[in-house]
Design a protein around this motif. Structure first.
Motif, short mmCIF file in Angstrom:
data_model
loop_
_atom_site.label_atom_id
_atom_site.label_comp_id
_atom_site.label_asym_id
_atom_site.label_seq_id
_atom_site.Cartn_x
_atom_site.Cartn_y
_atom_site.Cartn_z
N PHE A 280 0.94 -0.91 -0.20
CA PHE A 280 0.12 -0.13 -0.14
C PHE A 280 0.64 0.97 0.38
O PHE A 280 0.40 2.49 -0.44
CB PHE A 280 -0.45 0.11 0.97
N ILE A 281 2.10 0.91 1.14
CA ILE A 281 3.42 2.54 0.27
C ILE A 281 3.97 2.41 -0.89
O ILE A 281 3.78 3.63 -1.25
CB ILE A 281 4.02 2.10 1.56
N ALA A 282 3.79 1.23 -1.07
CA ALA A 282 4.53 1.20 -2.19
C ALA A 282 3.58 1.42 -3.70
O ALA A 282 3.84 2.26 -4.67
CB ALA A 282 4.93 -0.29 -3.10
N TRP A 283 2.67 1.51 -3.68
CA TRP A 283 1.16 2.21 -4.37
C TRP A 283 1.22 3.71 -4.81
O TRP A 283 0.93 4.25 -5.74
CB TRP A 283 -0.04 1.98 -4.42
N MET A 284 1.25 4.05 -3.40
CA MET A 284 1.48 5.72 -3.04
C MET A 284 2.73 6.34 -4.40
O MET A 284 2.21 7.07 -5.54
CB MET A 284 1.86 6.63 -1.73
N PHE A 285 3.54 5.71 -4.71
CA PHE A 285 4.73 6.27 -5.55
C PHE A 285 4.36 5.56 -6.66
O PHE A 285 4.53 6.53 -7.52
CB PHE A 285 6.24 4.95 -4.91
N VAL A 286 3.69 4.95 -6.81
CA VAL A 286 3.25 3.89 -8.81
C VAL A 286 2.29 5.69 -9.07
O VAL A 286 2.41 5.46 -10.12
CB VAL A 286 2.62 2.63 -8.22
N MET A 287 1.09 5.95 -8.06
CA MET A 287 0.39 7.01 -8.61
C MET A 287 1.49 7.95 -9.02
O MET A 287 1.41 9.60 -9.97
CB MET A 287 -0.76 7.38 -7.58
N LEU A 288 2.70 8.39 -8.58
CA LEU A 288 2.74 9.47 -8.77
C LEU A 288 4.48 8.82 -10.38
O LEU A 288 4.63 10.29 -11.52
CB LEU A 288 4.55 10.20 -8.24
N LEU A 289 4.54 8.13 -10.67
CA LEU A 289 5.72 7.40 -11.21
C LEU A 289 5.14 7.51 -13.11
O LEU A 289 5.52 8.09 -13.63
CB LEU A 289 6.25 6.36 -10.78
N LEU A 290 3.71 7.16 -13.16
CA LEU A 290 3.04 7.19 -14.59
C LEU A 290 3.11 7.91 -15.18
O LEU A 290 4.17 8.56 -15.85
CB LEU A 290 1.80 6.21 -14.74
N PRO A 291 2.06 8.99 -14.42
CA PRO A 291 2.61 10.18 -15.26
C PRO A 291 3.88 11.15 -15.40
O PRO A 291 4.00 12.10 -16.00
CB PRO A 291 1.50 11.38 -14.31
N THR A 292 4.70 10.59 -14.28
CA THR A 292 6.34 11.74 -14.30
C THR A 292 7.08 10.94 -15.53
O THR A 292 7.10 11.91 -16.08
CB THR A 292 6.92 11.24 -13.10
N VAL A 293 6.21 9.56 -15.72
CA VAL A 293 7.62 8.83 -16.47
C VAL A 293 6.64 8.96 -18.31
O VAL A 293 8.07 9.91 -19.03
CB VAL A 293 7.41 7.57 -16.93
N VAL A 294 5.72 9.52 -18.30
CA VAL A 294 4.61 9.53 -19.73
C VAL A 294 5.70 11.01 -19.85
O VAL A 294 6.03 11.80 -21.37
CB VAL A 294 3.69 9.79 -19.51
N GLN A 295 5.51 12.31 -18.45
CA GLN A 295 5.94 13.43 -19.23
C GLN A 295 7.36 13.49 -19.14
O GLN A 295 7.77 14.26 -20.13
CB GLN A 295 5.55 14.73 -17.82
N LEU A 296 7.99 12.64 -18.96
CA LEU A 296 10.02 12.56 -19.22
C LEU A 296 10.35 12.60 -20.22
O LEU A 296 10.43 12.67 -21.64
CB LEU A 296 10.57 12.05 -18.22
N LYS A 297 9.64 11.01 -20.69
CA LYS A 297 9.10 10.32 -21.97
C LYS A 297 9.09 11.89 -22.69
O LYS A 297 9.66 11.60 -24.85
CB LYS A 297 8.57 9.65 -22.20
N LYS A 298 8.18 12.30 -23.15
CA LYS A 298 7.58 13.46 -24.11
C LYS A 298 8.01 14.86 -24.14
O LYS A 298 8.40 14.93 -25.12
CB LYS A 298 5.78 13.52 -23.81
N GLU A 299 9.23 14.71 -22.73
CA GLU A 299 10.09 15.78 -23.47
C GLU A 299 12.05 15.48 -23.63
O GLU A 299 12.48 16.15 -23.80
CB GLU A 299 10.19 16.81 -21.74
N GLY A 300 10.91 14.02 -23.46
CA GLY A 300 13.27 13.12 -24.50
C GLY A 300 14.33 13.56 -23.44
O GLY A 300 14.84 13.61 -24.23
#
Length: 422
Positions: free
Chosen positions: A266-286
């Motif tokens: 359940f603690i790890a889920w907190m990081f997953v919630m932040l991980l996905l949009p952050t990774v997508v945004q970083l990939k979008k910005e190269g």
């Protein structure tokens, strides 16, 4: 007081506030489960655990819509975003209605299979399912747009309403506890819609994506649905199977064990919630996405190790404080179950990371080992200890293959970069 507010606004980042909010929500949910376990005792808690497990299963199914919404809320803009959100609301509501009807229609069969005292609790739960799916899309918009304050409020509204309503009804009404728990869950789905983005909600706006974007959304939706199915299998199949194979008393003991051991997930889920949009945004910005993965893996690794060591050193104390002496017989299994959950939590970070990058092999691997876990529990369930041991075996194997994929992919990427530079 004003100085405190000013400090929060100026010094604490939105991500940190969201993490604090998630800790509060998980803490509230934990109190909810722990008090139920103490008040109801092992046998009645076994019925409550089935409803709570159904809630977790539902959350994973609805998470497919939330993650798809979050990802494409980052990628789509203006009229395309507005049309996309309208369409996904419609699809989510339709799916929720179908699942709700299925649960209601098969409520009697569910009662017999899980040996519960009532089928009505499944009926009440089924009526709430469509609201949960609408809530998940709403959260997906907040998650993708990084509106973490609104996202936090939706989770708090759901948790607080379920906590207060359930225990108020248990105190004032002398009816079957499973019905009260079902009513509390249903009401929390409605409160979880607060705040709701009405500007994005319409069921009648026609919208068609262009072929490329439609294929992109479809592929991501299918693979995310498959991955969330693996999450359901790995996280909840053991509780459901134990409730089927064992008597209510032992099933209640196991439910308490699972609840404590899953803290790290359940603690790890907190990081997953932040991980996905952050990774997508970083990939979008190269930009390079690897550092964010390694940071979150390190966080989860440290948290998992701390929890496992604590469960190994103080199992009796933890069981007594959280559930009471009635549950002490499962104390020796606590650190073992926590180990299985911790290993899975680390594997999960890798899977979500590659899911964000549209790489789906880790998702397939999770599905394979999720099915392996079910097969092992079905074959080996003479004792609760045996059930825990086979889960550890499955999760260790999953982590090994996830790490193997990561190192293979990372070394392959470095070779490609080196060849390009030359």
């Amino acid at each position: 007081m004003q100085e405190v507010i000013r400090f929060v606004k100026n010094k604490i980042k939105p991500e940190q506030l969201f993490m604090l909010s998630v800790l509060l929500v998980n803490g509230g949910n934990y109190i909810y489960n722990l008090v139920l376990g103490r008040v109801l005792g092992p046998e009645k808690f076994a019925d409550a655990a089935i409803l709570i497990t159904f809630l977790l299963v539902l959350s994973f199914v609805a998470m497919t819509f939330q993650l798809v919404t979050a990802k494409f809320s980052v990628l789509f803009e203006d009229s395309i975003f507005s049309g996309f959100i309208s369409k996904i609301y419609k699809n989510a509501l339709f799916t929720g209605i179908l699942l709700g009807i299925a649960i209601i229609v098969f409520s009697t069969q569910l009662q017999h299979f899980f040996k519960t005292t009532s089928s009505t609790m499944f009926v009440i739960f089924g009526f709430g399912v469509p609201f949960y799916f609408l809530m998940s899309v709403n959260r997906g918009v907040f998650q993708g747009k990084q509106e973490l304050k609104s996202l936090s409020v939706t989770y708090q509204s759901e948790m607080i309403s379920r906590l207060l309503l359930t225990f108020a009804l248990l105190y004032f009404l002398d009816v079957d506890s499973s019905l009260i728990i079902a009513i509390g869950i249903f009401c929390s789905f409605v409160f979880g819609l607060i705040p709701f983005r009405t500007s994005n909600f319409t069921l009648f706006k026609p919208f068609v994506l262009d072929a490329d974007n439609k294929k992109l959304v479809k592929n991501f939706f299918i693979i995310t649905a498959f991955y969330e199915l693996t999450q359901i299998i790995i996280n909840n199949s053991d509780i459901l199977l134990v409730k089927h194979y064992f008597e209510s008393y032992e099933a209640g003991l196991y439910a308490s064990l699972a609840l404590i051991g899953r803290v790290v997930y359940f603690i790890a889920w907190m990081f997953v919630m932040l991980l996905l949009p952050t990774v997508v945004q970083l990939k979008k910005e190269g930009k390079d996405t690897l550092p964010i993965l390694l940071k979150y893996v390190a966080y989860i690794g440290v948290i998992a190790a701390t929890i496992v060591i604590s469960c190994f050193l103080f199992p009796n104390e933890i069981i007594k404080i959280l559930f009471g002496s009635e549950y002490l017989s499962v104390a020796p299994l606590l650190w073992k179950y926590a180990s299985a959950t911790g290993i899975f939590a680390i594997s999960n970070i890798f899977a979500y990371y590659y899911l964000s990058l549209d790489k789906y092999v880790p998702v397939v691997l999770s599905g394979i080992f999720g099915m392996l876990q079910i097969v092992l529990v079905v074959l080996f369930h003479e004792t609760l200890e045996q059930v825990v041991h086979v889960q550890i075996i499955a999760m260790v194997m999953l982590l090994i293959v996830q790490l193997s994929f990561f190192f293979f992919k990372d070394s392959k990427t470095k070779v490609t970069i080196k060849e390009t530079a030359e």
